[in-house]
Design an enzyme around this catalytic site. Structure first.
Site: not given
Ligand code: 3PG
Length: 217
Positions: A48, A52, A136
């Protein structure tokens, strides 16, 4: 156009490929191909890439075109435009942190299967009404962790989750041992320092470690 049930079957297949879906925040699209090759070499095929950063769509495009064995999707899908851009770049699935009626309408009109984020029983029920059984759970640890998701197994037995947010090698098994969890997501496989320094072997080793996290039989 695929039906919601066909898309659900595609999501289930993705969720069962490996115990962890890496959540990638990528600043330099040139890192995408070697990073994805390292993940695949370590036994982690589903990737994934979050929308961002400005590099995200180019990263998805490069992985989709060049990395055999990788199944790349977009994360942080918030709008219809995100879904369309990700699909055009070659994404095979989309993940969202939460749900909105407009995003769900857009997902119905888009070929990409969506793995939508939920954090409450009411949100889960609303998603069931729209035909979703694979969700999720976000943000997993701050929202209540494995105890909350475990508490949903009895009243909401038809749902299978990918918890994400605050998960690492240390606590992943707490989630993976639950009957309603198929896999977890997390950013720990692709840390910013390893991406920046091009430590592909380090990422492969993190992937190998994650791929070894199996659900108990
Ligand atoms: C995020 O929002 O970046 C993902 O859910 C991953 O979260 P994490 O950095 O706590 O693994």
């Amino acid at each position: 156009m695929s039906t919601i049930e066909q898309k659900q079957q595609q999501v289930e297949t993705l969720m069962r490929l490996a115990p962890v879906i890496p959540v990638v925040i990528i600043d330099d699209a040139k890192a995408a191909v070697p990073m994805a090759r390292a993940l695949v070499a370590g036994g982690i095929p589903t990737i994934e890439v979050t929308l961002r950063t400005p590099a995200a769509l180019d990263a998805i495009r490069a992985i989709a075109a060049e990395v055999e064995g990788a199944i790349v999707g977009c994360g942080t899908a918030l709008t219809a435009r995100d879904l369309k851009a990700a699909q055009d770049a070659g994404a095979r699935f989309a993940v969202s942190p939460g749900v909105s009626p407009r995003l769900l309408d857009a997902a119905d009109d888009c070929e990409l299967p969506l793995l939508p984020g939920t954090a409450t029983a009411s949100e889960v029920m609303a998603m069931l009404e729209r035909g979703y059984r694979f969700l999720k759970f976000f943000p997993a640890v701050p929202a209540g962790g494995h105890k909350l998701i475990g508490a949903w197994a009895s009243p909401l037995p038809q749902i299978r989750f990918c918890p994400t947010g605050g998960i690492s090698l240390a606590n992943a098994s707490d989630f993976l041992s639950l009957p309603n969890v198929l896999c977890v997501g997390g950013s720990w496989l692709t840390p910013a320092d390893k991406l920046a320094s091009g430590d592909w072997l380090g990422i492969e080793l993190l992937a190998r470690e994650a791929a070894g996290l199996r659900k108990p039989a």
